[in-house]
Design an enzyme around this catalytic site. Structure first.
Site, PDB file in Angstrom:
ATOM      1  N   HIS A 133      12.547  15.567 -11.169  1.00  0.00           N
ATOM      2  CA  HIS A 133      13.364  14.330 -11.114  1.00  0.00           C
ATOM      3  C   HIS A 133      14.831  14.608 -10.826  1.00  0.00           C
ATOM      4  O   HIS A 133      15.691  13.862 -11.273  1.00  0.00           O
ATOM      5  CB  HIS A 133      13.258  13.540 -12.425  1.00  0.00           C
ATOM      6  CG  HIS A 133      11.855  13.336 -12.877  1.00  0.00           C
ATOM      7  ND1 HIS A 133      10.981  12.494 -12.231  1.00  0.00           N
ATOM      8  CD2 HIS A 133      11.155  13.876 -13.897  1.00  0.00           C
ATOM      9  CE1 HIS A 133       9.813  12.517 -12.839  1.00  0.00           C
ATOM     10  NE2 HIS A 133       9.882  13.363 -13.846  1.00  0.00           N
ATOM     11  N   HIS A 134      15.110  15.670 -10.077  1.00  0.00           N
ATOM     12  CA  HIS A 134      16.505  16.067  -9.885  1.00  0.00           C
ATOM     13  C   HIS A 134      16.905  16.058  -8.413  1.00  0.00           C
ATOM     14  O   HIS A 134      17.531  16.991  -7.918  1.00  0.00           O
ATOM     15  CB  HIS A 134      16.740  17.460 -10.489  1.00  0.00           C
ATOM     16  CG  HIS A 134      16.477  17.517 -11.964  1.00  0.00           C
ATOM     17  ND1 HIS A 134      16.124  18.661 -12.635  1.00  0.00           N
ATOM     18  CD2 HIS A 134      16.512  16.543 -12.906  1.00  0.00           C
ATOM     19  CE1 HIS A 134      15.956  18.387 -13.918  1.00  0.00           C
ATOM     20  NE2 HIS A 134      16.173  17.102 -14.104  1.00  0.00           N
TER      21      HIS A 134
END
Ligand SMILES: Cc1cc2nc3c(=O)[nH]c(=O)nc-3n(C[C@H](O)[C@H](O)[C@H](O)COP(=O)(O)OP(=O)(O)OC[C@H]3O[C@@H](n4cnc5c(N)ncnc54)[C@H](O)[C@@H]3O)c2cc1C
Length: 536
Positions: A472-473
């Protein structure tokens, strides 16, 4: 929160996106007396699953999630991967696991070496310190001091679930040392995570920086306000246009969403300056819909280019996770741990002697993180192996001129084979931890996933392709720099070629940091605010 007196001179600032960075920028400007309108596509942050951390899984595919999906990943068996992103006051900070990681000092020195003057560790370290209200001890050598008085609570002292103590012992059993503060003088080692919580509840930058100002009538916040495009005239931004018509047409908006209920007004909002903080996936899309981006691509999708900026939507990259899920056959795992996080430990580790900083960051959960294709016992936990120094780079592209046309997100997972090898090393380490005495003997840990021994590299590769997922980066799609592919100027965060327009969010990172990206996004928000307020 720092309050600064600065000359407001009646100017109207529009900030797009009430996420991690946008909330800091909007809050800091409004606190200093500026006239600020903060536009957020999503709704109010009233869903109790936002504040109650163990419920964060409920937010995926919810009204608060943009619910994006990658295109089929060529180097991962053609899989399509879900990318949740926050669409609510608080942005992705309202959906995330709340972990606070500054990153490795070398990351920022790399940014500076790549042409981003003013962003080296010696520049950004004090900014992190100013943001933090840390409840732990100072670093022993005090090379990287921790902040004690900032607006963001950073908490290392919370109730532990017993499984995490054993996970730390398992890491030590395979040769990883315990590190009491990965945000201090040394990053390597296994640690308890530091979380952005207050009294056990999630605390976003929206909560800290903007909410008090809303209550005091010092800022205008509009929810359900989906920015369609920026209005450009005479080489400068003059305002923004909201989506007109049914908000359900917009990519990711479902009928039950608060954003859908507030039918797009099509309003035009005039502004003296616009700060784009829509995040790494949406900031480049808004720029491109406004005619700012790679000219050939814009023409292909029916948009007349205004500024040819070939770097917009390029340099997309992300961290990766790969699960190792183990059943605890001899003890019950406490899954809810009252109000505490389901993830409490992680480790920073180098996959080989050639690494000058950790390239892997496994993260641990006291629940089994089964994906849609997996089933298994409930009394289980997850050691996610993790890659945090990726080499693969991808793109975001539009398929049409409006927010109703779904974009194409292509991170090119495993396109660079070095990424697979770092993740493989991390995966093997996680499996070894499951087999070590603190987990195998004390909990009766037995692997559920992967389902078999994976005797060959081919079998390992097949599992990686089938189970790899996002950390999720996502970052980098409007990166700073001074070269022809750069989108924003490192000294001001102004978009090259447009007056009055800045990008201040995770999209400006030239390279992703070593660790979770919320704290670096907050640091970018604070640096952007300082630039706007003339404080640096
Ligand atoms: C599920 C998940 C878990 C994560 N876990 C962690 C973690 O534990 N620790 C960590 O450090 N990082 C974590 N991250 C990453 C971290 O949250 C992000 O890097 C960070 O929030 C990015 O901040 P940002 O300001 O760039 O964007 P965001 O916080 O995403 O904010 C962008 C805002 O812009 C709004 N917006 C977008 N388009 C429009 C439009 N057209 N009109 C109006 N508004 C718009 C969005 O709705 C959103 O509110 C996680 C992320 C996710 C999704």
């Amino acid at each position: 929160m720092a309050h600064t007196n600065s000359n407001n001179s009646g100017q109207h600032t529009v900030v797009i996106g009430a996420g991690t960075a946008g909330s800091i920028v909007a809050g800091r400007l409004a606190a200093a007396g500026h006239t600020v309108t903060l536009l957020e596509a999503g709704g109010q942050d009233t869903n109790p699953a936002i504040t109650e951390l163990p419920r964060l899984g409920e937010l995926w595919h919810s009204a608060e999630d943009w619910d994006y999906f990658t295109v089929p990943q060529e180097h991962a068996s053609g899989r399509v991967i879900h990318w949740p992103r926050g669409r609510v006051l608080g942005g992705s900070h309202a959906l995330n696991a709340s972990i606070w990681v500054r990153g490795n000092p070398l990351d920022y020195d790399d940014w500076a070496a790549a042409g981003c003057d003013g962003w080296s560790w010696s520049d950004v370290g004090p900014v992190f310190e100013a943001l933090e209200n840390y409840d732990g001890a100072a670093s022993p050598d005090n090379l990287n001091p921790r902040g004690k008085d900032g607006p963001i609570p950073v908490v290392g002292n919370y109730k532990r679930s017993p499984i995490f103590e054993s996970i730390i012992a398992a890491a030590e059993a395979v040769g990883v040392e315990f590190n009491p503060d990965y945000n201090g003088d040394q990053q390597d080692g296994v640690s308890y995570e530091q979380l952005t919580i207050r009294n056990g509840k999630r605390c976003t930058t929206y909560t800290s920086y903007v909410k008090p100002l809303v209550e005091a009538g010092k800022i205008t916040v509009r929810t359900g306000a989906i920015v369609e495009k920026l209005l450009i005239g005479g080489g400068a931004v003059v305002g923004v246009e909201l989506h007109a018509g049914n908000n359900q047409e917009v990519e990711g908006v479902e009928s039950e969403d608060p954003a859908a209920r507030e039918t797009g007004s099509g309003d035009v909002i005039r502004a003296d300056q616009v700060i784009l903080c829509a995040g790494a996936l949406d900031s480049p899309k808004i720029l491109m819909r406004s005619g700012i981006g790679p000219a050939d691509h814009l023409r292909e999708v029916g948009i007349e280019p205004i500024v040819d900026l070939p770097g917009v939507g390029e340099n997309l990259h992300d961290h990766l996770l790969l699960p190792v899920i183990a059943e605890a056959t001899s003890r019950a795992v406490d899954h809810q741990v009252d109000e505490q996080s389901i993830s409490q430990t992680h480790l920073f580790w180098r996959s080989g002697p050639e690494q000058d900083r950790p390239d892997t960051q496994p993260i641990h959960f006291c629940v089994p993180m089964y994906d849609d294709t997996m089933t298994g016992p409930a009394n289980a936990f997850t050691l996610h192996s993790g890659l945090v120094r990726p080499y693969s780079r991808g793109t975001i592209r539009l398929t049409g001129p409006s927010s109703a046309d779904p974009a194409e997100y292509d991170p090119q997972i495993f396109a660079d084979p070095r990424d697979r090898e770092s993740l493989r090393a991390s995966f093997r380490q996680a499996r070894e931890m499951v087999r070590s005495a603190p987990l195998a003997e004390d909990w009766g840990a037995r692997e559920v996933y992967p389902e078999s021994d994976l005797a060959t590299e081919e079998e390992e590769n097949a599992y990686m392709d089938r189970a790899v997922t996002t950390y999720h980066h996502q970052v980098g799609t409007c990166r700073m720099g001074t070269d022809p592919m750069a989108v924003v100027d490192p000294a001001t965060l102004k978009v090259h070629g447009v007056e009055g327009l800045r990008v201040v969010d995770a999209s400006i990172m030239p390279f992703v940091t070593t660790g979770n990206t919320n704290a670096p996004s907050a640091m970018i928000g604070e640096k952007g605010a300082r630039m706007l307020l003339g404080e640096e």
